[in-house]
Write an enzyme that holds these catalytic residues in place. Structure first.
Site, PDB file in Angstrom:
ATOM      1  N   LEU B 118       0.818  -1.220   0.000  1.00  0.00           N
ATOM      2  CA  LEU B 118       0.000   0.000   0.000  1.00  0.00           C
ATOM      3  C   LEU B 118       0.847   1.264   0.000  1.00  0.00           C
ATOM      4  O   LEU B 118       1.993   1.281   0.444  1.00  0.00           O
ATOM      5  CB  LEU B 118      -0.949  -0.027   1.192  1.00  0.00           C
ATOM      6  CG  LEU B 118      -2.063  -1.083   1.065  1.00  0.00           C
ATOM      7  CD1 LEU B 118      -2.864  -1.184   2.354  1.00  0.00           C
ATOM      8  CD2 LEU B 118      -2.994  -0.748  -0.093  1.00  0.00           C
ATOM      9  N   GLU B 356      12.702  10.005  -0.077  1.00  0.00           N
ATOM     10  CA  GLU B 356      13.307   8.966  -0.901  1.00  0.00           C
ATOM     11  C   GLU B 356      12.273   8.016  -1.489  1.00  0.00           C
ATOM     12  O   GLU B 356      12.516   7.408  -2.539  1.00  0.00           O
ATOM     13  CB  GLU B 356      14.355   8.190  -0.097  1.00  0.00           C
ATOM     14  CG  GLU B 356      15.596   9.003   0.255  1.00  0.00           C
ATOM     15  CD  GLU B 356      15.414   9.888   1.490  1.00  0.00           C
ATOM     16  OE1 GLU B 356      14.349   9.804   2.148  1.00  0.00           O
ATOM     17  OE2 GLU B 356      16.335  10.664   1.806  1.00  0.00           O
TER      18      GLU B 356
END
Lengths: 612, 612
Positions: B118, B356
C-alpha cells in the site's frame, strides 16, 4: 530558576560560538544548521526542559531528540552548557574515539537514539511520548527539534498523524524553519502558514513564531506545556547561520565549517562560559504492569500449527510473565496473530495502522524507556522501515521484529505480499538475530529468547500450518539448530516451510537407500556453525533450501559458516527462489520455485551420485 | 459516448458481480474492497478515462493505477468490461499461470506497475504525471484509485506534497473511503472533512462526494478534468461490500470471498454483460528530446577522481547521447554529483527533496513511459525506499539507483550516513545488478551499460578520490572484473575503496616475496564467476575485502560463485566491517574496521603461511 531574556540571548550566542568552535576543530560539520536553532535551545534549557543530566536514565526525565541530527554541534554545545561534557570534550567532535560523533548517538548520554537519517527523530519521539502516557504514566515531555528539510519525509507525516490521532499532549515538535536545505530552498521556504495548515490538519496545534525572539519562544513553550489533549508544533522562522554575516541566510553554506571561525566568534561576541541549571524532572515512580506469571505455550508433537499463530500465543503468554513486554502491529494483527496479545493485554498493545515507519519508530521510542517491544507486520512490509531498522542498530535499540507471510508459501496473494529479501536485508543489520522457526514449539521458545536479546531480532513466521516436530522440552535457542532427520550420506539444511519439504525429501530418499541428514537451521544468524560444519564433515555435501532469494539468506549463511570452519571444501548446492513468483497454491508455488521435496530430493540425489 | 446514470449504475453492479464471481472462483481475494469502489470505476470508464485498451503502449493513453492493489477483483472486472479480457480469463484469477494475479502486475496490459504494497500507487502516479507534463508533454491524465487505509502511509503524503508543489493538474486521486481497514475502522473513519483538510493543506483541491452517487461522481470527475494548476483528490464516501447486506459496511469481511456468492449475485441483480467503449486518447506524438551526441567522459590513468564525480559527469554526458535519460535526486545533488546533470540538462532533472520513497516512485513512474531514470542519493538513504525497489522488481521496472557516500570511508559524518547494508539488500532484489566501481573510467562505462539494462541496477559510489587504474579503452561491463595486480600466491578480491587498499597490500606483499593477485570485482552481481574461479584455481586461497557488513555483500557473492564452480574447495577469508563504526578520518576508520592495506596484507600472509 529561569533567567531573563538577556541571559537567554547570551546563552544562544554561546551555543552558536561553541557550534562554530567544534566544527572548526573538526574541520567539518554543520555549524550553520546549528546556529539557526540556538535561541530555540537556549530558552528550552532555561526553564522548560526538565532533565537531570547527572542521572540520564532517571525515569521522569524529559527527552530531547535532535531529529535534525546534523545540528550535532548545537546538541553538543547544549551538553556543555548543562555541564554534561567539558570544553575539552566538546573539541573532540568527530574525532576517532570521541563520544561526540558526526551525528548524535547514545554513546553520549542522555542521547536516546541515533539520528542523522532525517525524518526519524519525530516518529521515535512519538514512541517515547506514547510510553510516557500509556506505559510509564509519568509527566515527562518529549521535545523534538526538527529541520524544515526533513518535513519532506513521509515519516514525519506518519508521526504527525499518529500523535494527532492519539492526542498526545506530551510531545512538542520544534520546527527550525531556516529555509535553506543542502542545495537550495526547501519546498515551503519561509511559508510558515503552509506548515501551520498542514500540521493543524493532522490534529496538532501549531504556533508560528520568530525563532530568534526569545520572548516569543518562551510564550510558545509555555503554551505547549499548557495545552491539553493535543500535541503542539512550534513553527519557528529562523535564519541558517544566524549571527554571522558571511553565512547568515546564504546558500552554499550547508555542512561545512566556517571559513573564518575566529572572525565569526568575534562577530558573535566572543566565547562565553555560561552554564545553565536545567529544571529537575518529576521523581514519581513509573507505572509497573503487574503480571500474573505463567508459562510459555507448548504444542503437542504432530499437531499442525502455523508459526504465526504460535507467535501470537507466545507473545501474549510472555506478557503474563514480563511486565516490560509490549506489542505493536501495522493493522494486520489478525494475519500476524498479534491480535492474541491485543485481546489479552489491550493496555500494552498499540495499533499503528498501515504506517510501518512509525510502527518501528514507536517501538524504538518505547525501548528507550526500557520496554521490550514486539513489532509485527507482513515480513514483506518491514522493508518499508528498513532505514529505521538500520538506524536502530546504531541506536543500540532492542527491537523484536516479526514478519509473517514469508515467501512463496503464502500462495494466492502473489509476489507483492511475499517476503523474499527479508533475511538478506536483516542479516546485514549490525548485531541482528535472524530466526525462522519451522514449528510452533520452536517459535514459543524463540519468542522468549529474543525478549532477552539486547539488539535487533527478527522472527520470520509462516502463513500456513506446519507439523510440530520439536518437543516442548527440547533446547531451542538463538544460534541453535536441530536434526530433524538422521543420516550421513548427504545433508539438507532448511528452515521454516522448507524444513517440512526437506523431511519429506529425506523420507523419500531413504526409500532409495540414501540417508539424508536434515538440519533445521531455525537460527539463520547466528547460524549454528558447529552443526553446519558437522553436517559437512559427516555427510560430505550439503543442499540448502530456503523460501527466499538466493542472495544473502540461509544458503549464503551456510557458505559463510563453512568458509570460517575446517570444512570449507564441502560441496554446497543452494536451492532458493530464483524467479519472480506469481499466484497459485502454496504447493504449486513451492514446486514451481524448485524448493519443494521433489527439488530437494533431486538435488540430493545428484550430490550423492545416485540416479535422480 | 457516455451513457446515462442508469447504465452507469448497472455497470457498477456488473463490476461488483464480477468481483464476487472471480473471488469465489479463486476462493480468496478482496471482493468487499472492490465493491466499495465499483461506482467510482463505472463512471470513470464511461466518458472520462481515455485509454486505448487495444494499444496499451499508446503514448497518449491515460493511466489507471490501483494504488489499493488488493481491489484487484474490481480491476479485472474493469478489464472485462472494456474488452481487454474475456469472462473465462476473469475466472482464472489467482490461479497458477494466470495473468490475473492476487494483486495487479504488468503481466496483464495495460497495467503500468505492480501494486499491493500500500501507499505506492499514488507516488508512482505522480511520477507518470510528471512524465506527462515535463517529458512527453502530452495531455494524458493519471487516475489513481487509493484506499483509505493506505492514507496512513507516509509515502502518500510525500506524493500529495510533491504533486502539490509541482502543481500537477494531470493527476486525479480517487480516495475510496469505505471506513473499514483489515481489522478495524481507519484512523479517520468517514471523517471526509479530515481528509479534505489534510489534502488541501498540501496544495490540492479536494472534493468530497458520496461515492455511490453516479451523478456526484460525474460532477467531481468533470471538475477534476477542468481544474488547472492544481491536482485534485476526490474523497468518496463509500461502503465496503456495498450492495450485499451480508457484508456491506460490516467488520470482519476484509480479504475473503463471500460466504454465499450466488445469493450475493442475485442480490446485486444477477450477472450482466455490459461492455463499455472507453474514450480514445490523444494521438499527438510525445515530445522527443533532441540530443547533440557526444561521448562518455574518460579520465587519464593515475588521476585522482571520486567515482561520485565521475557518475555526475557520466550521466550528464549520457544525456547528450540519449534523449530518454533523466535524473532525479533527493536534495543531495552536490554530494552525489547529479548536479552536473542538473546544470547541463535542467529540463530532464527532477529535484525530489528529502523524500526517498517519492524519489524512487517518481522514477518508476517515468520508466513506465519509456524513460531511463538515474536516481541518486546517499546509498544509506536508498534504504528508505527499499520496499519501492522490491516492488519495482515485480513491476519489471528499469531503474538505475546510484548511492554515494558508501561505507566507513566517508569518515567524519559517522554511521548514520554510512551505507553498510546496501549491497546485501540490493543483491537480494530479483534481477538486480550491483556495481561498485573503483575508479572513474569504470564508472563512466558502467553508467553507459546500466542504461541498457532492463531491470534494477545499483551503482555504489565513493565520497573520496581514488586513482584511475582502468584505461579508458579497457572493457568494463556488467558481470566483468579486472586484474589490478598480477600474482598467483594468493588472491585478493576487492571493490570500490578497498581496491586501492588491496593494491597497496599487494605491493607490500611483493616486497616480502608474496605475489598476490588483486581482482577488482566492480560487478558484485552478477559477479565475474569465471575470474573468481580462476583466482581460486590459480592462487589457491582468497581474501575478500569490502567496506560493507560481512553479510550479503562481496564476500558472500564470491563464496556463492565458488560454490557453483569447480573450485568450491578454495579457502576464503572475508574482511568486512564487523563493528558499528564511529567518526574519524577515512584512513582511521578503514584501519579500525580492519579492511585497509594492513589488514589485507596480514590476512594474505596468514593464508600463504608466511610470517605476518
Amino acid at each position: 530558576m529561569a533567567h531573563d531574556a538577556d541571559f537567554r540571548r547570551e546563552l544562544g550566542q554561546q551555543l552558536r560560538v561553541d557550534s562554530v568552535r567544534s566544527s572548526a576543530a573538526a574541520n567539518s560539520g554543520h555549524p550553520t544548521s546549528s546556529m539557526s536553532a540556538a535561541d530555540l535551545m537556549a530558552v528550552l534549557l532555561d526553564g522548560h526542559l526538565r532533565l537531570d543530566y547527572s542521572d540520564p536514565k532517571a525515569p521522569g526525565n524529559d527527552h530531547l531528540i535532535f531529529s535534525k541530527g546534523h545540528a550535532s554541534p548545537l546538541y553538543y554545545a547544549v551538553l556543555k552548557a548543562v555541564g554534561a561534557i567539558d570544553d575539552a570534550e566538546l573539541l573532540t567532535f568527530r574525532k576517532l574515539g570521541s563520544r561526540l560523533q558526526g551525528h548524535p548517538t547514545p554513546l553520549i548520554p542522555p542521547t536516546d537514539v541515533a539520528t542523522g537519517s532525517l525524518g526519524q527523530g519525530l516518529p521515535i519521539g512519538v514512541g517515547v511520548a506514547m510510553a510516557g502516557r500509556s506505559l510509564d504514566k509519568l509527566p515527562y515531555r518529549v521535545w523534538v527539534l526538527c529541520g524544515d528539510s526533513e518535513m519532506a519525509e513521509g515519516s514525519m507525516w506518519e508521526a504527525f498523524q499518529h500523535a494527532g490521532w492519539e492526542k498526545l499532549d506530551n510531545i512538542t515538535a520544534i520546527i527550525d524553519v531556516n529555509r535553506l536545505g543542502q542545495t537550495r530552498e526547501t519546498m515551503l521556504g519561509w511559508d510558515l502558514d503552509g506548515y501551520v495548515r498542514r500540521i493543524e490538519a493532522f490534529g496538532w496545534k501549531a504556533i508560528a513564531i520568530d525563532g530568534h525572539d526569545v520572548e516569543a519562544i518562551e510564550a510558545a513553550y509555555t503554551e505547549a506545556e499548557n495545552t491539553v489533549g493535543q500535541p503542539v508544533a512550534i513553527i519557528a522562522k529562523t535564519k541558517k547561520g544566524k549571527g554571522v554575516a558571511a553565512v547568515e541566510d546564504q546558500p552554499g553554506k550547508h555542512g561545512k565549517p566556517l571559513d573564518d571561525p575566529e572572525a565569526a566568534i568575534a562577530e558573535l561576541g566572543g566565547s562565553r562560559d555560561l552554564s545553565v541549571d536545567v529544571a529537575r524532572p518529576s521523581t514519581a515512580a513509573p507505572n509497573v504492569f503487574e503480571v500474573p506469571g505463567g508459562s510459555m505455550p507448548s504444542y503437542a508433537l504432530g499437531d499442525e500449527v502455523a508459526t504465526r499463530k504460535a507467535y501470537g500465543e507466545s507473545i501474549a503468554a510472555l506478557a503474563d510473565i514480563r511486565g516490560d513486554v509490549v506489542a505493536l502491529d501495522g493493522e494486520v494483527s489478525n494475519s500476524t496473530h498479534s491480535e492474541d496479545f491485543r485481546n489479552a493485554h489491550p493496555d500494552r498493545y498499540f495499533e499503528m495502522f498501515i504506517a510501518e515507519q512509525q510502527l518501528v519508530a514507536a517501538a524504538t521510542g518505547m525501548q528507550v524507556r526500557g520496554y521490550t517491544p514486539f513489532v509485527s507486520t507482513f515480513a514483506a512490509f518491514l522493508s518499508r522501515a528498513y532505514d529505521f531498522i538500520r538506524m536502530g542498530a546504531i541506536s543500540q535499540a532492542k527491537l523484536i521484529l516479526s514478519g509473517s507471510h514469508a515467501g512463496v508459501s503464502i500462495g494466492e496473494d502473489g509476489p507483492s505480499q511475499m517476503a523474499l529479501e527479508d533475511m538478506a536485508s536483516l542479516r546485514a543489520i549490525h548485531g541482528s538475530v535472524v530466526l525462522h522457526p519451522s514449528d510452533a514449539n520452536q517459535t514459543a521458545q524463540l519468542v522468549a529468547a529474543v525478549a532477552d536479546y539486547d539488539g535487533i531480532s527478527f522472527i520470520r513466521t509462516l502463513r500456513g500450518k506446519t507439523p510440530v516436530r520439536t518437543a516442548p522440552d527440547e533446547d531451542v535457542r538463538i544460534g541453535g539448530s536441530r536434526i530433524a532427520h538422521e543420516g550421513s550420506d548427504v545433508a539438507i539444511i532448511a528452515c521454516g516451510i522448507t524444513l517440512d519439504e526437506a523431511v519429506k525429501a529425506a523420507e523419500r530418499l531413504a526409500e532409495d537407500g540414501v540417508h539424508a541428514r536434515v538440519l533445521d537451521a531455525y537460527s539463520i544468524k547466528p547460524i549454528d556453525a558447529a552443526a553446519v560444519a558437522a553436517a559437512a564433515r559427516e555427510c560430505g555435501s550439503i543442499v540448502t533450501v530456503e523460501d527466499h532469494a538466493p542472495e544473502g539468506g540461509l544458503g549464503d549463511a551456510v557458505l559463510a559458516a563453512l568458509a570460517e570452519s575446517d570444512e570449507h571444501a564441502a560441496h554446497v548446492v543452494k536451492l532458493a527462489v530464483r524467479e519472480i513468483p506469481g499466484s497459485g497454491t502454496p504447493e504449486e508455488l513451492l514446486h514451481g520455485a524448485k524448493i519443494d521435496a521433489d527439488a530437494i530430493a533431486d538435488a540430493a540425489q545428484r550430490l550423492v551420485g545416485a540416479p535422480a
